[in-house]
Scaffold this active site. Structure first.
Site: not given
Length: 675
Positions: A474, A467-468, A471
């Protein structure tokens, strides 16, 4: 000479952590503010007619020194804090809030911005420039530029007070987290706990110079205890301590702070002409307004509630059958869920953990990013770090060009807040023909390696890392001109799409075989385990959905209503949870007093966005499943339309360009087994 106010002479312009002293911060903030003010004054005093370049663009690139010092300081405040840093934070927060208002309430500056904005249709602007102009204008109008002087002063007072209160809120939560620990001296109280958890507790005890075992409220210690400890009384003790953070009528109590924050936010919104804080916030979100968020949440609630109730009844019956428990309590939740999951799927974290060695999982994430986006990660030793546990990487493209610098910080320690997050030390932007590459970091709290074992992750921690890392991608793959539209600078209910979509790869055999290998034998995770991971993915999804929705609804309760008549945090909270409650209420506990996402982080009126983004991510991944989870064309389209674009266009425009249609909630309901 203050190192923070000089141009860094380090590799890739990275932060020179080991040379920064705490004493450097306050002067650097002061000098940074002075220099940023001078840049703003130069824009205001420019005698030429205001243009996009001399006003909007100039503002976008101003304040670089201040931004750098801020990002370094506040990242350390979260990941490596101490009393001194906390004291500095209390001093600089009002200065920054004051400076922000000096800019946003500067009438002459606003006049110039407005002059450009009013003729925007006749300017030949790119889409990104149009977005920047729009965003710049709104940063004034939404922050009081059109207010009369008296109201502007009032706004400044509110903002100063709010920045102080949210800091205080966070420091109270941290203090309460560290104030409690469970010290076990009798070995029989460890019954049910896995060997690795016991070993970690022994190391914590050693570090406190105590005999026996110590469990704390930090997640890597708290969650395994709540999941496996057979001693129900001790689980209760831990749960009560965890749920009482900020709610103990002591010096670290947050009840009054919560009430002050929501009242000040409401007052601020009213001052600006909005019905509520949520109306103000949501104007700049995909969801647009509180009504839309509420109907989205209620719609999901309607679909999830019957499933949640059925799951809860099943769990209740199971606990009664095996242990004669008459009424399930919150401290039974993780424990019996884990046992039921083992019974239904014969799958428990302890069986899986040996296959999820932290280093291998991280390399798996790197390999997957390589297959999808053509980038490589190489660990390097010559980039400065703020703690010895941090690892640093150069990220490069197929041609060996630098894409980003990546920092990873995985283990809990004193001075690091709970949870997991991604952040950046330097944004990506293009200036004077140079594409400045970003410095991105992920921070988690995983179990530390012990004398006998490497760091082994639970499956839940594997998805957290992915998940991290989503990010981080991105941030790393950003390719925009302006720093304030780059990377994760997007609408808040869109920011979770890249992170949540990455989690999907953790469930796919093709991806798992890249990294799920036994830490001792290197044998690949057995196929039957993978099958069970997939099957169990929607286990208790109804209850999980209800829980997420309840947090979002509590957030909307605090922020979409007039809070002036609320006098008691607990009473209000109980009313908000009425529709989503499964377990009996615990009088000694409150959620809001430690709900850092909305009272310290930036999620106020935005907690719903986790669920909102889940709809986007399920819809996105459905395409990858149709085309192949490593399909280059789909990955390239996702990178070019979503990851690299940052906040340069409206997210729905970007999404439809990638997907060819608006997202459909069916994909999420199907994946969650709620259809």
């Amino acid at each position: 000479m203050n190192i923070l106010t000089q141009k860094f002479t380090t590799k890739h312009d990275t932060a020179p952590f080991s040379k920064i002293k705490n004493d450097d911060f306050l002067p650097a903030f002061q000098e940074g503010i002075t220099s940023a003010k001078a840049e703003i004054d130069a824009i205001v005093n420019n005698t030429e007619a205001p243009t996009f370049e001399n006003t909007i663009e100039a503002m976008s690139f101003s304040g670089e020194m201040l931004d750098r010092a801020s990002s370094i300081f506040f990242n350390l405040h979260s990941a490596e804090t101490n009393d001194e840093i906390q004291k500095i934070a209390q001093e600089v927060s009002p200065l920054l809030s004051e400076f922000g208002n000096d800019v946003r309430l500067n009438a002459e500056l606003f006049e110039k911005v407005k002059a450009v904005y009013d003729k925007k249709d006749s300017l030949d602007l790119t889409t990104e420039q149009q977005t920047l102009l729009d965003k710049t204008y709104k940063s004034f109008s939404r922050n009081g530029a059109n207010l009369p002087e008296g109201k502007k002063t009032k706004l400044r007072e509110i903002d100063k007070e709010l920045s102080k209160l949210s800091l205080e809120f966070g420091e109270n939560v941290l203090a309460e987290t560290h104030a409690f620990h469970l010290h076990i001296t009798d070995e029989k109280d460890l019954s049910g706990l896995p060997e690795g958890v016991i070993e970690a507790a022994q190391e914590i005890a050693k570090s406190m110079e105590k005999e026996g075992w110590v469990f704390t409220l930090d997640y890597p210690s708290y969650i395994p205890f709540m999941t496996y400890a057979d001693n129900r009384e001790l689980r209760k003790k831990m749960a009560l301590a965890f749920g009482a953070k900020g709610f103990q009528n002591n010096e670290h109590d947050n009840q009054e702070i919560v009430l002050q924050i929501v009242k000040l936010r409401y007052g601020r919104a009213q001052l600006l002409g909005y019905k509520s804080h949520a109306d103000f916030v949501l104007e700049e979100r995909m969801a647009e307004n509180p009504e839309k968020v509420k109907s989205f949440s209620n719609d999901l609630l309607e679909k999830a509630k019957p499933a949640a109730q059925k799951e809860f009844e099943q769990l209740t019956a199971f606990a009664k059958e095996i242990d004669g428990i008459d009424e399930l309590q919150k401290w039974d939740s993780a424990y019996y869920s884990e046992k039921l999951k083992q019974k239904l799927f014969n799958l428990d974290d302890e069986k899986l953990k040996p296959y999820f060695q932290l280093e291998k999982v991280l390399n798996g994430a790197f390999t997957i990013a390589g297959k999808l986006y053509g980038i490589t990660f190489e660990e390097v030793q010559d980039i400065d770090k703020y703690h010895k546990d941090v690892t640093t990487y150069e990220v490069k493209d197929e041609n060996g060009n630098l894409v980003a610098v990546f920092y990873a910080d995985f283990f809990p320690r004193k001075g690091k807040r709970n949870g997991a997050w991604m952040t950046s030390y330097k944004p990506q932007y293009i200036k004077d023909g140079v594409n400045e590459r970003p410095h991105v970091s992920i921070v988690c709290n995983f179990t530390k390696p012990t004398e006998t074992k490497p760091s082994l992750l639970t499956f839940n921690e594997v998805t957290t890392l992915f998940h991290e890392f989503g990010h981080a991608l991105h941030g790393m793959l950003a390719n925009t001109t302006y720093p304030n539209l780059s990377g994760t600078s997007v609408y808040w209910d869109f920011v979770e799409l890249p992170s949540q979509v990455m989690e999907n790869w953790c469930y796919e055999p093709e991806a798992l075989e890249l990294f799920a290998h036994h830490y001792k034998t290197d044998e690949m995770i057995p196929m039957e385990y993978i099958k069970k991971i997939k099957e169990s993915a929607s286990f208790q999804e109804g209850m999980a959905t209800l829980r997420q929705l309840s947090f979002g609804m509590l957030d909307m309760g605090w922020h979409s209503l007039d809070p002036s008549s609320i006098t008691d945090v607990k009473t209000f909270e109980t009313e908000q949870f009425a529709n989503t409650q499964l377990y009996p209420d615990v009088a000694e506990n409150a959620m809001s007093t430690a709900f850092s996402h909305i009272f310290q982080g930036g999620y106020s009126s935005g907690y719903y966005s986790y669920k909102w983004a889940e709809v986007l991510d399920a819809d996105t991944f459905e395409l990858f499943q149709e085309k192949g989870i490593f399909d280059t064309a789909t990955a390239t389209a996702f990178k070019e339309n979503i990851l690299s674009k940052g906040g340069t266009e409206h997210p729905m425009t970007l999404y439809k360009r990638f997907r060819g249609q608006e997202p459909k909630p069916e994909a999420l309901l199907k994946r969650a087994g709620l259809l």
